[in-house]
Design a protein around this motif. Sequence first.
Motif, mmCIF file in Angstrom:
data_model
loop_
_atom_site.group_PDB
_atom_site.id
_atom_site.type_symbol
_atom_site.label_atom_id
_atom_site.label_comp_id
_atom_site.label_asym_id
_atom_site.label_seq_id
_atom_site.Cartn_x
_atom_site.Cartn_y
_atom_site.Cartn_z
ATOM 1 N N ASP A 306 0.813 -1.213 0.000
ATOM 2 C CA ASP A 306 0.000 0.000 0.000
ATOM 3 C C ASP A 306 0.851 1.270 0.000
ATOM 4 O O ASP A 306 0.402 2.312 -0.488
ATOM 5 C CB ASP A 306 -0.916 0.014 1.225
ATOM 6 N N VAL A 307 2.057 1.207 0.573
ATOM 7 C CA VAL A 307 2.914 2.383 0.643
ATOM 8 C C VAL A 307 4.369 1.947 0.684
ATOM 9 O O VAL A 307 4.686 0.837 1.163
ATOM 10 C CB VAL A 307 2.579 3.239 1.891
ATOM 11 N N TYR A 308 5.224 2.800 0.181
ATOM 12 C CA TYR A 308 6.664 2.531 0.146
ATOM 13 C C TYR A 308 7.382 3.682 0.830
ATOM 14 O O TYR A 308 7.234 4.840 0.443
ATOM 15 C CB TYR A 308 7.120 2.391 -1.305
ATOM 16 N N VAL A 309 8.187 3.341 1.857
ATOM 17 C CA VAL A 309 8.944 4.334 2.610
ATOM 18 C C VAL A 309 10.414 4.208 2.256
ATOM 19 O O VAL A 309 11.006 3.129 2.423
ATOM 20 C CB VAL A 309 8.763 4.135 4.131
ATOM 21 N N THR A 310 11.024 5.293 1.770
ATOM 22 C CA THR A 310 12.437 5.266 1.428
ATOM 23 C C THR A 310 12.964 6.702 1.412
ATOM 24 O O THR A 310 12.319 7.599 1.970
ATOM 25 C CB THR A 310 12.665 4.551 0.078
ATOM 26 N N SER A 311 14.117 6.903 0.780
ATOM 27 C CA SER A 311 14.758 8.223 0.784
ATOM 28 C C SER A 311 15.218 8.599 -0.626
ATOM 29 O O SER A 311 15.367 7.737 -1.496
ATOM 30 C CB SER A 311 15.981 8.222 1.707
ATOM 31 N N ASP A 312 15.459 9.901 -0.795
ATOM 32 C CA ASP A 312 16.074 10.439 -2.014
ATOM 33 C C ASP A 312 15.258 10.173 -3.272
ATOM 34 O O ASP A 312 15.815 9.959 -4.358
ATOM 35 C CB ASP A 312 17.493 9.862 -2.203
#
Length: 374
Positions: A306-312
């Motif tokens: 449902d959601v993707y958490v990451t950086s940059d």
Amino acid sequence: MTVQLADLIGTLDKAYPPELAESWDSVGLVAGDPADDVQKVLFAVDATAEVVDEALAWGAQALVVHHPLLLRGVDTVGAHTPKGALLHKLIRGGCALFSAHTNADRAKPGVNDALAEALGLTITGPIEPAPSRPLDKWVVMVPLKMGQEVQKAMFDAGAGAIGDYRECSWRVEGVGQFRPVDGANPHIGAVGRVETVREGRIELVADRSLRTAVTKAMLEAHPYEEPAFDIVELASVPGEIGIGRVGELPEPETLAAFVERVERALPKTVWGIRAAGDPNRLIKTVAVCGGSGDSFLSTVKRLGVDVYVTSDLRHHPADEHLRGGGPALVDVAHWASESPWCGQAADIVARELGVEVRVSTVRTDPWTVGTVSS
């Protein structure tokens, strides 16, 4: 509690095996003598000047970081260069430097487990599983009375290890047949005569890296002049380690509420937390990847989270991902996504070695000024 730096290296290499690192990466001991004593260990994401000062002011004998100081090749570590100056300061202060980077990203537990746990997720697996370690399957025929001896020799050489189990094997009895010819020196039977022998078939596995050692041990223990054995290279299958983690929330919540959860869980930065997607979308399954993770956008879409958490995250890849029906996105500061790992690594070292540990209080996120647009 005082241990040697070599003990600290061994503990960290066990937790974050260097063989898990990418081929381009630079992990392990950067500076320090493995024979030196260690009583205090500081953990940080980056070895910045402020972090080095903190380590020396506290009296640490080792600084463990996630991001390698010397990731790209250099031709000098002279004190006139920024990185060289840090190394000289550490060495003069009697503080070693060690890094665990992509090996810590892939390890279990590792960077991504720490991030997932900080968000309250129940982890179900990696985003991109790494192949299981290369294994050989050994099949050895041996007279029944010598089976235990041959098997023990192979175990002593490292064969028979499966996960947290050792001396694993499978055996069945059968009948072996052979006829020695001129020049043979048979342990059983005579030249020119067909011989049948009650034999055991021993099957076990071993790391492929141990093939030479296991072969030597088996041949030395086996009574036959020409033992019959097979070595079969087993196919690699997806394992439990790998980049990123997928998990579930205890209960579904809206994207807006989930963003607040992320904000509470991670240290504050100027970058803050930003999200893309319908604020009212219900979130249950979550993928996380500490550090730069836009290379896995297509993977998380395929996984159906449902959601993707990451950086940059970058503008165009994020926009195309959302227009293509991908999951909602939460973009956090690179440093913030990896900072939970410091506590994890510190806990492992404290538990295994009993030395004094501390997580750096320095925010090494490079962004220092920000505004909020209306």
